[in-house]
Motif scaffolding. Structure first.
Motif, PDB file in Angstrom:
ATOM      1  N   MET A   1      32.684  62.669 -18.597  1.00  0.00           N
ATOM      2  CA  MET A   1      33.427  63.398 -19.985  1.00  0.00           C
ATOM      3  C   MET A   1      34.411  62.879 -20.545  1.00  0.00           C
ATOM      4  O   MET A   1      35.332  62.607 -19.581  1.00  0.00           O
ATOM      5  N   LYS A   2      34.802  62.955 -21.644  1.00  0.00           N
ATOM      6  CA  LYS A   2      35.283  61.909 -22.608  1.00  0.00           C
ATOM      7  C   LYS A   2      35.801  62.815 -23.748  1.00  0.00           C
ATOM      8  O   LYS A   2      35.156  64.157 -24.203  1.00  0.00           O
ATOM      9  N   ILE A   3      37.023  62.056 -23.649  1.00  0.00           N
ATOM     10  CA  ILE A   3      37.672  63.357 -25.313  1.00  0.00           C
ATOM     11  C   ILE A   3      38.090  62.403 -25.823  1.00  0.00           C
ATOM     12  O   ILE A   3      38.330  61.393 -26.148  1.00  0.00           O
ATOM     13  N   LEU A   4      37.333  62.315 -27.376  1.00  0.00           N
ATOM     14  CA  LEU A   4      37.604  61.463 -28.542  1.00  0.00           C
ATOM     15  C   LEU A   4      38.889  61.707 -29.340  1.00  0.00           C
ATOM     16  O   LEU A   4      38.338  62.634 -29.626  1.00  0.00           O
ATOM     17  N   SER A   5      39.346  60.973 -28.778  1.00  0.00           N
ATOM     18  CA  SER A   5      40.433  60.864 -30.446  1.00  0.00           C
ATOM     19  C   SER A   5      40.465  59.756 -31.634  1.00  0.00           C
ATOM     20  O   SER A   5      40.446  58.382 -31.365  1.00  0.00           O
ATOM     21  N   VAL A   6      40.170  60.570 -32.323  1.00  0.00           N
ATOM     22  CA  VAL A   6      40.270  59.544 -34.020  1.00  0.00           C
ATOM     23  C   VAL A   6      40.906  59.388 -34.406  1.00  0.00           C
ATOM     24  O   VAL A   6      41.757  60.272 -34.765  1.00  0.00           O
ATOM     25  N   LEU A   7      41.730  57.916 -35.024  1.00  0.00           N
ATOM     26  CA  LEU A   7      42.528  58.093 -35.439  1.00  0.00           C
ATOM     27  C   LEU A   7      42.015  57.320 -36.730  1.00  0.00           C
ATOM     28  O   LEU A   7      41.538  55.962 -36.900  1.00  0.00           O
ATOM     29  N   THR A   8      43.532  57.831 -37.590  1.00  0.00           N
ATOM     30  CA  THR A   8      42.867  57.772 -38.958  1.00  0.00           C
ATOM     31  C   THR A   8      44.133  57.340 -39.673  1.00  0.00           C
ATOM     32  O   THR A   8      44.241  57.160 -41.100  1.00  0.00           O
ATOM     33  N   SER A   9      45.096  56.760 -38.621  1.00  0.00           N
ATOM     34  CA  SER A   9      46.239  56.228 -40.130  1.00  0.00           C
ATOM     35  C   SER A   9      47.659  56.122 -38.595  1.00  0.00           C
ATOM     36  O   SER A   9      46.956  55.975 -37.470  1.00  0.00           O
ATOM     37  N   VAL A  13      49.168  57.879 -35.046  1.00  0.00           N
ATOM     38  CA  VAL A  13      48.446  57.504 -33.740  1.00  0.00           C
ATOM     39  C   VAL A  13      49.460  57.912 -32.799  1.00  0.00           C
ATOM     40  O   VAL A  13      48.703  58.902 -31.455  1.00  0.00           O
ATOM     41  N   PRO A  14      50.096  58.201 -32.600  1.00  0.00           N
ATOM     42  CA  PRO A  14      51.589  59.037 -31.443  1.00  0.00           C
ATOM     43  C   PRO A  14      51.019  60.343 -30.806  1.00  0.00           C
ATOM     44  O   PRO A  14      50.496  61.323 -30.063  1.00  0.00           O
ATOM     45  N   ALA A  15      51.136  61.516 -32.302  1.00  0.00           N
ATOM     46  CA  ALA A  15      50.269  62.795 -32.112  1.00  0.00           C
ATOM     47  C   ALA A  15      49.030  62.661 -32.243  1.00  0.00           C
ATOM     48  O   ALA A  15      48.451  63.893 -31.001  1.00  0.00           O
ATOM     49  N   ALA A  16      47.768  62.070 -32.757  1.00  0.00           N
ATOM     50  CA  ALA A  16      46.933  62.107 -31.743  1.00  0.00           C
ATOM     51  C   ALA A  16      46.781  61.561 -30.401  1.00  0.00           C
ATOM     52  O   ALA A  16      45.844  62.551 -29.404  1.00  0.00           O
ATOM     53  N   LEU A  17      47.011  60.532 -29.634  1.00  0.00           N
ATOM     54  CA  LEU A  17      47.027  60.581 -28.783  1.00  0.00           C
ATOM     55  C   LEU A  17      47.452  61.681 -27.444  1.00  0.00           C
ATOM     56  O   LEU A  17      47.323  61.824 -26.400  1.00  0.00           O
ATOM     57  N   ASP A 109      28.131  62.806 -24.226  1.00  0.00           N
ATOM     58  CA  ASP A 109      29.342  63.143 -23.245  1.00  0.00           C
ATOM     59  C   ASP A 109      30.632  63.134 -23.938  1.00  0.00           C
ATOM     60  O   ASP A 109      31.864  63.169 -23.036  1.00  0.00           O
ATOM     61  N   ILE A 110      30.966  64.412 -25.058  1.00  0.00           N
ATOM     62  CA  ILE A 110      32.334  63.884 -25.529  1.00  0.00           C
ATOM     63  C   ILE A 110      32.740  65.689 -25.084  1.00  0.00           C
ATOM     64  O   ILE A 110      31.133  66.544 -25.882  1.00  0.00           O
ATOM     65  N   ALA A 111      33.252  65.539 -24.418  1.00  0.00           N
ATOM     66  CA  ALA A 111      33.990  66.887 -24.495  1.00  0.00           C
ATOM     67  C   ALA A 111      34.490  67.752 -25.819  1.00  0.00           C
ATOM     68  O   ALA A 111      34.255  69.463 -26.647  1.00  0.00           O
ATOM     69  N   LEU A 112      35.066  66.812 -26.380  1.00  0.00           N
ATOM     70  CA  LEU A 112      35.984  67.666 -27.503  1.00  0.00           C
ATOM     71  C   LEU A 112      36.992  66.055 -28.925  1.00  0.00           C
ATOM     72  O   LEU A 112      36.797  64.701 -28.082  1.00  0.00           O
ATOM     73  N   ILE A 113      36.592  66.534 -29.917  1.00  0.00           N
ATOM     74  CA  ILE A 113      37.199  65.696 -30.903  1.00  0.00           C
ATOM     75  C   ILE A 113      38.497  65.619 -31.066  1.00  0.00           C
ATOM     76  O   ILE A 113      38.636  66.960 -31.189  1.00  0.00           O
ATOM     77  N   VAL A 114      39.625  64.975 -30.768  1.00  0.00           N
ATOM     78  CA  VAL A 114      41.200  65.400 -31.745  1.00  0.00           C
ATOM     79  C   VAL A 114      41.387  64.167 -32.095  1.00  0.00           C
ATOM     80  O   VAL A 114      41.149  63.189 -32.366  1.00  0.00           O
TER      81      VAL A 114
END
Length: 271
Positions: A1-9, A13-17, A109-114
Motif C-alpha cells: 500500500m502506497k501514499i502518493l505525494s504529488v509535488l507541484t512546486s 515540497v516539505p508540506a506535501a511530504l 496500490d495507492i491508498a491516498l494522494i497527498v
C-alpha cells in the motif's frame, strides 16, 4: 500500500511530504512515494493553446528543466533532514501532462494522494484529476504548513452534513479516524433548525465522534467549519468534495470552493 505525494512546486515540497508521512503513520506497512510530473511543452501532445500557456509560464516560473531541478533539490534537502532511522521515501519523476500523469500513477496500490495547495497550473490540474478521476481520497496541505511535533493526525474534525458525498468522505477517511485520539463531527445548523440528528448522519457505527453543533452566521459554511476546527485545535478536517457538479460550484459558489480559499489546516477530501 502506497501514499502518493504529488509535488507541484519546489517551495511546497516539505508540506506535501510531511503530510504524506503523517498520513502513513495510520496505515501499517504503508510507504510514501514522491511523484514529480515534469510538464515540458517540448514533449507534450496538446493543443497549441495549451502549449502556449505552458511556454508563458517560463517567464515567471522558469522552464520545465529548471522547475524539475528545483523540486528535486527541495526533495533531497527535505530527505537529508529526516535522519537515518526514517523510513525511505521513494522518488519518481515522469514527463507528460499533469492530469494524465496523476491519473495513470494513481494505481490500485495507492491508498491516498497527498498534495500541497499550490497556486499554480500544475497544482490545479493535479487536484482536479485527483478528486474527479482517481477515486482516491486526497489530502490537501496548506503550502507553508509543517507538522511540528505531531506523530500523526491525532485530532480529526469532520464537516458533518446529511449528504452522500460527505458520508463517502467519512468512509474513505476511516483508517485515519480509527488511528485518531479524538474526532469532532461538526454540523452547522440554523438557529431553531429541527434538521436531522447529527448522530444519524454518521456512517461508521464502530467509531464514535464527539458531535459538535455550531450555529450558522453571516459567514460561509466553509469559514464556520474552519473556524470551529481551529478552535478545537484539530489537526485535520475531513470534508466531502464537490457534492454538486464542479461547474455549478464554480458558477454559483459552493462549500468546496470556499474551503479551498479559507482552509489553514490540512483537508482530507473525497468526491
Amino acid at each position: 500500500m502506497k501514499i502518493l505525494s504529488v509535488l507541484t512546486s519546489s517551495t511546497s515540497v516539505p508540506a506535501a511530504l510531511d503530510g504524506a508521512e503523517l498520513a502513513a503513520a495510520a496505515l501499517p506497512g504503508a510507504c510514501v512515494e514522491a511523484l514529480e510530473v515534469v510538464v515540458d511543452p517540448a514533449h507534450m501532445m496538446a493543443s497549441s493553446e495549451e502549449i502556449s500557456i505552458q511556454q508563458l509560464r517560463e517567464l515567471r516560473e522558469g522552464n520545465a528543466e529548471q522547475r524539475a531541478r528545483a523540486t528535486r533539490e527541495a526533495f533531497d534537502s527535505w530527505n537529508a533532514q529526516r535522519g537515518t532511522k526514517a523510513a525511505p521515501v521513494a522518488w519518481r519523476a515522469v514527463t507528460g501532462a499533469e492530469t494524465d500523469s496523476v491519473i495513470k500513477e494513481a494505481g490500485a496500490d495507492i491508498a491516498l494522494i497527498v498534495m500541497a495547495h499550490d497556486a499554480n497550473m500544475d497544482a490545479t490540474d493535479a487536484l482536479h484529476a485527483a478528486i474527479f478521476s482517481t477515486r482516491r481520497p486526497v489530502l490537501l496541505i496548506p503550502t507553508g504548513w509543517r507538522p511540528g511535533a505531531r506523530p500523526l493526525f491525532s485530532h480529526i474534525a469532520v464537516g458533518l452534513t446529511d449528504d452522500d458525498t460527505m458520508r463517502r468522505a467519512i468512509i474513505a477517511a476511516e483508517p485515519w479516524l480509527r488511528a485518531a485520539a479524538r474526532i469532532s463531527a461538526i454540523s452547522i445548523q440554523d438557529r431553531g433548525d429541527d434538521g436531522a440528528d447529527p448522530a444519524s448522519m454518521w456512517p461508521l457505527p464502530a467509531i464514535t465522534p464527539d458531535f459538535v453543533t455550531v450555529p450558522s452566521s453571516h459567514e460561509t459554511i466553509a469559514a464556520r467549519l474552519v473556524q470551529e476546527a481551529d478552535r478545537l485545535n484539530a489537526d485535520l478536517l475531513v470534508v466531502g468534495a464537490y457534492g454538486h457538479l464542479e461547474f455549478i460550484e464554480w458558477l454559483f459558489g459552493g462549500v468546496t470552493r470556499d474551503l479551498l480559499k479559507v482552509a489553514d489546516l490540512p483537508l482530507l477530501l473525497a468526491h
